[in-house]
Design an enzyme around this catalytic site. Structure first.
Site, mmCIF file in Angstrom:
data_model
loop_
_atom_site.group_PDB
_atom_site.id
_atom_site.type_symbol
_atom_site.label_atom_id
_atom_site.label_comp_id
_atom_site.label_asym_id
_atom_site.label_seq_id
_atom_site.Cartn_x
_atom_site.Cartn_y
_atom_site.Cartn_z
ATOM 1 N N GLU A 165 0.809 -1.211 0.000
ATOM 2 C CA GLU A 165 0.000 0.000 0.000
ATOM 3 C C GLU A 165 0.846 1.267 0.000
ATOM 4 O O GLU A 165 0.315 2.364 -0.117
ATOM 5 C CB GLU A 165 -0.925 -0.005 1.219
ATOM 6 C CG GLU A 165 -1.872 -1.205 1.243
ATOM 7 C CD GLU A 165 -2.629 -1.327 2.552
ATOM 8 O OE1 GLU A 165 -2.349 -0.510 3.464
ATOM 9 O OE2 GLU A 165 -3.489 -2.218 2.659
ATOM 10 N N ASP A 199 11.720 -16.096 -7.510
ATOM 11 C CA ASP A 199 10.926 -15.833 -6.303
ATOM 12 C C ASP A 199 11.313 -16.854 -5.232
ATOM 13 O O ASP A 199 12.492 -17.109 -5.030
ATOM 14 C CB ASP A 199 9.438 -15.875 -6.667
ATOM 15 C CG ASP A 199 8.570 -15.037 -5.740
ATOM 16 O OD1 ASP A 199 8.738 -15.127 -4.518
ATOM 17 O OD2 ASP A 199 7.710 -14.284 -6.248
#
Length: 317
Positions: free
Chosen positions: A142, A224
């Site tokens: 965010e 990843d």
């Protein structure tokens, strides 16, 4: 599986669990119960599925913090409590808390010099051979765009962590070779998996030395989460490329590939010779209808080799 003189290939056609995680991550085999745990970081959920009963047994625990990774605690029944990587550090999660109790966890240690820094959150990590938990930090979703403000921390029983690497953007999996002498660390945004000499002395001030590039990814995606098999090979998910790559522990070269029907591959976990694979969601139009429909699912494939068992966290070192 198919193979040539250079590379082994497996292909997975459909998900084992089709549940549309926004960011599926952190698969962990819970041997005590023959279940697989994994998380959805963005939706702040812990998923658990019985490998004996199958997909219909899926249970989900909702939290109020982004949970990125889990580990078993030495001497503690994982059906009762487990360790989690959370927003501000490592915490113990009460798995028997009421399903509506979203704060069913208690921090045992927080990131050193970070405390309650809202810009950052914990990402991937693992327990080392000495029972200490390693966990990276990165810019929270965010509060992007992502910046090189992350770091890699080691929790060894103190109230705060020890910082061992700074200036990273997306820190991912850490793991250890079968003999415990080498540690691997994925810096996803740099498309690099590093190797280090790892100290056998648990009291060493700095357990790492001789940093070097083990594998540099040249494709459009990013390495990843990864795991190590018992033969010393590293299996890394590649975000954005629809596959998992098997990298030789001896040469750092790709020697195998698991092809998947969706793009955003996030992490892997061994259960016997089966590899369980988590993925992240895709936006409509970001790929084919099939790729989008299968995104965020959990996949499985038998790759014919077992993985290294995870270490347990020593809560009271």
């Amino acid at each position: 599986m198919t193979s040539s003189s250079d590379i082994q290939t497996w292909e997975v056609k459909e998900p084992y669990l089709k549940l549309h995680c926004k960011l599926g991550e952190g698969p962990y085999y819970e041997r005590a119960t023959n279940t697989l745990r994994f998380v959805d970081i963005i939706q702040r959920r812990l998923h658990t599925v019985s490998l004996e009963k199958g997909p219909e047994s899926l249970v989900t625990q909702q939290l109020d913090t982004p949970i990125s990774v889990t580990a078993d605690i030495a001497g503690v029944d994982p059906r009762d409590k487990i360790l989690i990587g959370a927003k501000f550090g490592v915490a113990v999660l009460d798995r028997k808390a009421a399903s509506d109790k979203k704060d069913a966890y208690e921090y045992v240690a927080k990131f050193h010099k970070m405390k309650d820094n809202l810009r950052l959150r914990g990402n991937d990590g693992a327990v080392d051979p000495h029972g200490r938990f390693w966990l990276g930090t990165m810019t929270d979703f965010e509060l992007g765009p992502f910046q090189s403000e992350g770091s890699v921390h080691m929790f060894d029983g103190r109230k705060d962590s020890v910082v061992l690497k700074e200036g990273v953007t997306i820190p991912n999996s850490v793991s250890w070779s079968p003999d415990g002498k080498t540690m691997y660390f994925t810096h996803s945004s740099a498309k690099t998996i590093h190797a280090y000499d790892f100290s056998s002395d648990a009291s060493a001030t700095s357990p790492l030395s001789n940093e070097r590039v083990f594998y540099a990814h040249e494709g459009p995606g990013e390495p990843d989460g990864h795991r190590i098999d018992v033969e010393g090979n590293l299996w890394t998910a590649v975000y954005g490329e629809s596959h998992v790559l098997k990298v030789s522990g001896k040469t750092g070269k790709v020697v195998g590939e698991v092809k998947l029907p969706t793009q955003n591959i996030t992490c892997v976990e061994f259960v016997g010779t089966e590899l369980f694979i988590t993925t992240a969601g895709m936006e409509e139009g970001a790929g084919s209808d099939r790729e989008v429909d299968y995104s965020g699912g959990l996949f499985r494939v038998d790759v014919g080799v077992e993985g290294m068992p995870p270490h347990e966290f020593k809560l009271d070192l």
